[in-house]
Design a protein around this motif. Structure first.
Motif, PDB file in Angstrom:
ATOM      1  N   GLY A 309      27.801  32.772   3.622  1.00 57.99           N
ATOM      2  CA  GLY A 309      28.554  33.296   3.042  1.00 57.99           C
ATOM      3  C   GLY A 309      28.683  34.605   4.056  1.00 57.99           C
ATOM      4  N   LEU A 310      29.636  34.595   5.386  1.00 55.20           N
ATOM      5  CA  LEU A 310      29.125  35.242   6.559  1.00 55.20           C
ATOM      6  C   LEU A 310      30.582  35.959   6.904  1.00 55.20           C
ATOM      7  CD1 LEU A 310      27.014  33.527   9.445  1.00 55.20           C
ATOM      8  CD2 LEU A 310      25.865  35.212   7.211  1.00 55.20           C
ATOM      9  N   LEU A 311      30.417  37.354   7.427  1.00 51.27           N
ATOM     10  CA  LEU A 311      31.937  37.682   8.628  1.00 51.27           C
ATOM     11  C   LEU A 311      30.871  37.447   9.501  1.00 51.27           C
ATOM     12  CD1 LEU A 311      32.709  40.877   5.529  1.00 51.27           C
ATOM     13  CD2 LEU A 311      33.476  39.006   6.302  1.00 51.27           C
ATOM     14  N   THR A 312      31.983  38.077  10.811  1.00 44.55           N
ATOM     15  CA  THR A 312      31.920  38.289  11.964  1.00 44.55           C
ATOM     16  C   THR A 312      32.386  39.345  12.203  1.00 44.55           C
ATOM     17  OG1 THR A 312      32.659  36.283  12.594  1.00 44.55           O
ATOM     18  CG2 THR A 312      30.240  35.978  11.851  1.00 44.55           C
ATOM     19  N   PRO A 313      31.525  40.051  12.868  1.00 47.82           N
ATOM     20  CA  PRO A 313      33.076  41.746  13.988  1.00 47.82           C
ATOM     21  C   PRO A 313      33.657  40.667  15.127  1.00 47.82           C
ATOM     22  CG  PRO A 313      30.272  41.529  14.218  1.00 47.82           C
ATOM     23  CD  PRO A 313      30.347  39.801  13.703  1.00 47.82           C
ATOM     24  N   ASN A 314      33.992  41.359  14.864  1.00 43.93           N
ATOM     25  CA  ASN A 314      35.123  41.320  16.462  1.00 43.93           C
ATOM     26  C   ASN A 314      34.259  42.810  17.203  1.00 43.93           C
ATOM     27  OD1 ASN A 314      36.705  41.577  18.781  1.00 43.93           O
ATOM     28  ND2 ASN A 314      38.932  41.049  17.803  1.00 43.93           N
ATOM     29  N   ILE A 315      33.926  42.756  18.546  1.00 45.13           N
ATOM     30  CA  ILE A 315      32.829  43.978  19.419  1.00 45.13           C
ATOM     31  C   ILE A 315      34.079  44.118  20.187  1.00 45.13           C
ATOM     32  CG2 ILE A 315      30.889  43.593  17.933  1.00 45.13           C
ATOM     33  CD1 ILE A 315      29.791  42.694  20.893  1.00 45.13           C
ATOM     34  N   THR A 316      34.849  43.533  20.731  1.00 47.84           N
ATOM     35  CA  THR A 316      35.936  43.751  21.472  1.00 47.84           C
ATOM     36  C   THR A 316      37.041  44.627  21.719  1.00 47.84           C
ATOM     37  OG1 THR A 316      37.238  42.120  21.654  1.00 47.84           O
ATOM     38  CG2 THR A 316      35.702  40.425  22.341  1.00 47.84           C
ATOM     39  N   GLY A 317      37.208  45.294  23.291  1.00 45.56           N
ATOM     40  CA  GLY A 317      38.395  45.881  23.366  1.00 45.56           C
ATOM     41  C   GLY A 317      38.760  47.279  22.535  1.00 45.56           C
ATOM     42  N   GLY A 318      37.581  47.775  22.764  1.00 48.95           N
ATOM     43  CA  GLY A 318      36.974  49.589  21.993  1.00 48.95           C
ATOM     44  C   GLY A 318      37.424  49.198  20.565  1.00 48.95           C
ATOM     45  N   ARG A 319      37.339  48.107  20.032  1.00 46.09           N
ATOM     46  CA  ARG A 319      37.476  47.709  18.541  1.00 46.09           C
ATOM     47  C   ARG A 319      36.491  48.740  18.161  1.00 46.09           C
ATOM     48  NH1 ARG A 319      41.105  44.395  15.768  1.00 46.09           N
ATOM     49  NH2 ARG A 319      42.452  43.356  17.790  1.00 46.09           N
ATOM     50  N   PRO A 320      36.674  49.334  16.883  1.00 48.34           N
ATOM     51  CA  PRO A 320      35.625  50.089  16.248  1.00 48.34           C
ATOM     52  C   PRO A 320      34.108  49.507  16.248  1.00 48.34           C
ATOM     53  CG  PRO A 320      37.739  50.681  14.738  1.00 48.34           C
ATOM     54  CD  PRO A 320      38.087  49.934  15.592  1.00 48.34           C
ATOM     55  N   LEU A 321      33.825  48.752  16.008  1.00 45.52           N
ATOM     56  CA  LEU A 321      32.929  47.566  15.717  1.00 45.52           C
ATOM     57  C   LEU A 321      31.720  47.497  16.582  1.00 45.52           C
ATOM     58  CD1 LEU A 321      33.350  45.336  12.263  1.00 45.52           C
ATOM     59  CD2 LEU A 321      31.938  47.459  12.469  1.00 45.52           C
ATOM     60  N   ALA A 322      32.435  47.536  18.093  1.00 38.36           N
ATOM     61  CA  ALA A 322      32.257  47.514  19.313  1.00 38.36           C
ATOM     62  C   ALA A 322      30.610  48.362  18.912  1.00 38.36           C
ATOM     63  CB  ALA A 322      32.627  48.012  20.671  1.00 38.36           C
ATOM     64  N   ASP A 323      30.739  49.550  18.277  1.00 38.54           N
ATOM     65  CA  ASP A 323      29.029  50.524  18.221  1.00 38.54           C
ATOM     66  C   ASP A 323      28.440  49.922  18.001  1.00 38.54           C
ATOM     67  OD1 ASP A 323      28.340  52.619  17.727  1.00 38.54           O
ATOM     68  OD2 ASP A 323      29.708  53.693  17.712  1.00 38.54           O
ATOM     69  N   LEU A 324      27.655  49.475  17.879  1.00 36.79           N
ATOM     70  CA  LEU A 324      26.152  49.262  16.645  1.00 36.79           C
ATOM     71  C   LEU A 324      25.979  50.254  16.138  1.00 36.79           C
ATOM     72  CD1 LEU A 324      24.201  47.096  16.125  1.00 36.79           C
ATOM     73  CD2 LEU A 324      22.716  48.438  18.400  1.00 36.79           C
ATOM     74  N   ALA A 325      26.164  51.290  15.810  1.00 39.17           N
ATOM     75  CA  ALA A 325      25.515  51.917  14.765  1.00 39.17           C
ATOM     76  C   ALA A 325      26.812  51.764  14.230  1.00 39.17           C
ATOM     77  CB  ALA A 325      25.680  53.486  15.261  1.00 39.17           C
ATOM     78  N   VAL A 326      28.503  51.608  14.427  1.00 44.35           N
ATOM     79  CA  VAL A 326      29.092  51.608  13.064  1.00 44.35           C
ATOM     80  C   VAL A 326      29.199  49.685  12.512  1.00 44.35           C
ATOM     81  CG1 VAL A 326      31.472  51.019  12.641  1.00 44.35           C
ATOM     82  CG2 VAL A 326      30.990  52.460  14.438  1.00 44.35           C
ATOM     83  N   ASN A 442      41.736  33.217  16.833  1.00 43.34           N
ATOM     84  CA  ASN A 442      41.346  32.595  18.298  1.00 43.34           C
ATOM     85  C   ASN A 442      41.908  34.036  19.113  1.00 43.34           C
ATOM     86  OD1 ASN A 442      40.277  30.301  17.425  1.00 43.34           O
ATOM     87  ND2 ASN A 442      41.975  28.946  17.623  1.00 43.34           N
ATOM     88  N   ALA A 443      43.149  34.063  18.403  1.00 41.74           N
ATOM     89  CA  ALA A 443      43.558  35.610  19.543  1.00 41.74           C
ATOM     90  C   ALA A 443      42.628  37.019  19.139  1.00 41.74           C
ATOM     91  CB  ALA A 443      45.258  36.045  19.448  1.00 41.74           C
ATOM     92  N   GLY A 444      42.022  37.230  18.256  1.00 39.76           N
ATOM     93  CA  GLY A 444      41.096  38.450  18.431  1.00 39.76           C
ATOM     94  C   GLY A 444      41.658  39.382  17.438  1.00 39.76           C
ATOM     95  N   GLU A 445      42.834  39.071  16.398  1.00 34.58           N
ATOM     96  CA  GLU A 445      43.376  39.897  16.022  1.00 34.58           C
ATOM     97  C   GLU A 445      42.566  40.700  14.645  1.00 34.58           C
ATOM     98  OE1 GLU A 445      46.424  41.721  17.452  1.00 34.58           O
ATOM     99  OE2 GLU A 445      45.586  40.367  18.858  1.00 34.58           O
ATOM    100  N   TYR A 446      41.676  40.752  14.818  1.00 36.17           N
ATOM    101  CA  TYR A 446      41.223  41.308  13.169  1.00 36.17           C
ATOM    102  C   TYR A 446      39.358  41.898  13.754  1.00 36.17           C
ATOM    103  CZ  TYR A 446      37.413  37.708  15.249  1.00 36.17           C
ATOM    104  OH  TYR A 446      36.889  37.131  15.689  1.00 36.17           O
ATOM    105  N   ASP A 447      38.792  43.178  12.881  1.00 34.72           N
ATOM    106  CA  ASP A 447      37.538  42.876  12.850  1.00 34.72           C
ATOM    107  C   ASP A 447      36.545  42.906  12.154  1.00 34.72           C
ATOM    108  OD1 ASP A 447      38.244  45.428  14.508  1.00 34.72           O
ATOM    109  OD2 ASP A 447      39.960  45.923  12.685  1.00 34.72           O
ATOM    110  N   LEU A 448      36.932  41.916  10.985  1.00 36.55           N
ATOM    111  CA  LEU A 448      36.245  40.884  10.677  1.00 36.55           C
ATOM    112  C   LEU A 448      36.954  39.684  10.198  1.00 36.55           C
ATOM    113  CD1 LEU A 448      34.190  44.227   7.988  1.00 36.55           C
ATOM    114  CD2 LEU A 448      32.829  42.721  10.081  1.00 36.55           C
ATOM    115  N   ALA A 449      36.368  38.982  10.382  1.00 39.70           N
ATOM    116  CA  ALA A 449      36.196  37.256  10.064  1.00 39.70           C
ATOM    117  C   ALA A 449      35.652  36.927   8.781  1.00 39.70           C
ATOM    118  CB  ALA A 449      36.740  36.741  11.007  1.00 39.70           C
TER     119      ALA A 449
END
Length: 555
Positions: A309-326, A442-449
């Motif tokens: 059971g995983l969460l996958t991050p959205n690292i695109t578009g300047g989102r907070p999770l684009a930063d590996l440290a976050v 599919n539109a990337g409207e999330y940070d975690l899914a």
């Protein structure tokens, strides 16, 4: 595809026995042998004499995908039904992981894992009377390839597929443009089940709705999404997997399937006798287990192989999770042992990798997944996210908020929210309908899914996160170009050899890399638990924890 589902809070449940699948060895050739699976099942013993007749009443949790075509479906409940209506070239022993004969009696694999040749049985037929032969296998594999992304699993299972050649009526050769070492195991799955050529003349939509013809021990009489399905015993069936004890027609007259979303209602239906098997999505709670056992029924358990059971991050578009440290801070903030204990039971296995612990070539990443809130705080401080008076972190006037896309309210989601809040991360749970989930993801409207998939081979991860294999949101948004290239290269290495040691090394490096770069965030390991009436004898799981009904009888 939505794979994050409703949990019920579970504390102090009785620990269930976990059957751990051994690593699969892709041999250069197969033969007619194979060890047997458990066929005594619940409610009976090996000495019980099978009784013919009766209809098994089975209740699943839900049917969110709404598809019954083995070649297209990823929903495990539908795949459990598919296992009984459609046969495969090979089977996988749930005890050892060994690949054994089924519709194919033997096979050879070249050293490059690009050419697979199968010798076929000559006595098998589909339920429409068509004979199973090399031409039918070619039609099936070509038809599966034509589905493209409609078959989320098939895209990976047939990665590099170029053609199937009819050598003679009982011999077929499958060729790949690049190594696909996992293909032999894939031939044991429902995804690569061989359907009648007539099936491939139907539209993909019609096939999802039930226009499928297999060679299995049961035929599909009807299927209504999320409501019911009916299967009937196939007259004259006599070509089961070598793992099955019953070599002839099924004992059951048929199987009646319903969908009951409420756990309490499903359990009540089992103990009250209106259903014979209660098959939930999440493990059965301690209270419900006690009720089930008090009625004389049993609890059957098997570890599900595949993706945790995983969460996958959205690292695109300047989102907070684009930063590996976050991303690393999120990983450190999560207490996976507490999650497993709270949602399931005290001894429930915590997630230790992007792969479940029953998956071949699993690597224990526990040290990298250790709960470390102080370490998370240091990472966030270093990334410029300062803790404010409101208890959350801020940077440049912006709160550190993450949107978590969820198709249903879940205590598990709330637990994640609470754990992240302790390090100053604001998790906003966005509950949407199933119809809304897929387009938003599919539109990337999330940070975690969330995501998970079931298959007894580590290459299943590619179906969710390898950009070279899939366009799914979980792959598309979780990696930058350099990371995606590395991930794809590691998957390719794992697929390039049939040597178990080399495959193990490649998949260990992959699991290390996914955690080091937080391409995935493991949450929990996965177990399948099933409540089985005392009337049911001969219950058995397949290697992927699906139902195998050949040996079941009612008494």
């Amino acid at each position: 595809m939505s794979t994050t589902h409703r949990h019920r809070t579970r504390r102090r449940l009785t620990a269930a026995a976990v059957s751990v699948l051994a690593a699969v060895t892709l041999a250069a050739c197969g033969s007619g042998g194979g060890s047997g699976s458990d066929t005594a099942g619940s409610g009976g013993s090996q000495g019980d004499k099978p009784v013919s007749g009766g209809r098994l009443k089975l209740a699943f949790w839900n049917d969110l995908q709404g598809c019954i075509d083995p070649n297209q479906v990823y929903w495990i409940e539908s795949r459990s039904l598919d296992r009984n209506i459609a046969d495969s070239l090979t089977d996988q022993d749930p005890k050892t992981g060994k690949i054994v004969p089924w519709l194919a009696t033997s096979w050879t694999v070249n050293p490059q894992a690009t050419e697979f040749t199968f010798k076929l049985r000559t006595d098998a037929t589909f339920s429409d009377g068509t004979r199973l032969d090399a031409a039918a296998v070619k039609t099936a594999f070509d038809g599966l390839k034509e589905l493209g992304p409609r078959s989320i699993l098939g895209v990976t299972y047939l990665a590099g597929y170029t053609s199937t050649t009819v050598v003679d009526p009982a011999t077929v050769k499958v060729d790949f443009a690049k190594p696909n070492a996992a293909f032999l195991q894939a031939t044991s799955t429902t995804t690569l089940a061989i359907l009648s050529p007539a099936t491939y003349r139907e539209t993909p939509e019609a096939r999802c709705a039930g226009k499928v013809i297999g060679s299995g021990a049961f035929t599909l009489d009807s299927y209504t999404t999320a409501k019911s399905a009916k299967l009937t015993r196939r007259a004259g069936y006599a070509w089961p997997s070598s793992l099955v004890a019953n070599k002839g027609e099924a004992h059951l007259q048929g199987i009646d399937v319903s969908y009951i979303s409420e756990d309490s209602v499903r359990v009540g239906s089992l103990t009250g006798g209106s259903i014979d098997i209660a098959w939930p999505r999440q493990p059965i709670s301690e209270a419900d287990q006690q009720v089930i056992k008090a009625s004389g029924a049993t609890i059957e358990t098997r570890a599900l192989p595949g993706i945790s059971g995983l969460l996958t991050p959205n690292i695109t578009g300047g989102r907070p999770l684009a930063d590996l440290a976050v991303r690393r801070a999120v990983l450190k903030a999560l207490d996976l042992s507490s999650y497993a204990r709270t949602l399931f039971w005290d001894d429930y296995p915590a997630a230790k990798s992007p792969l479940t612990s029953s998956t071949p070539y699993f690597t224990d990443e526990s040290a990298k997944l250790a709960h470390d809130p102080s370490g998370a705080a240091k990472l966030l401080d270093g990334a410029g996210w300062t803790l404010g008076s409101d208890g959350y972190r801020h940077k440049d006037g912006r709160k550190l908020s993450l949107t978590y896309l969820s198709p249903a309210p879940s205590p598990g989601d709330q637990l994640i929210q609470d754990q992240l809040k302790k390090v100053g991360i604001d998790l906003q749970i966005k509950v949407v309908t199933q119809a809304q989930y897929t387009p938003l993801a599919n539109a990337g409207e999330y940070d975690l899914a969330g995501t998970y998939l079931t298959r007894a081979d580590p290459s299943v991860l590619g179906s969710s996160i390898d950009q070279a294999a899939t366009k799914q949101y979980s792959a598309k948004y979780s990696q930058d170009a350099a990371t995606a290239a590395k991930v794809s290269a590691l998957f390719a290495t794992g697929q390039s050899t049939v040597d178990p040691e080399k495959r193990a090394a490649a998949y260990k490096e992959l699991q290390d890399y996914l955690i080091d770069n937080v391409v995935t965030v493991p949450l929990y390991d996965r177990l399948q638990t099933v409540g089985v009436s005392k009337k049911v004898h001969g219950f058995a799981f397949t290697s992927e924890a699906f139902l195998r009904a050949n040996d079941i009888f009612l008494k």
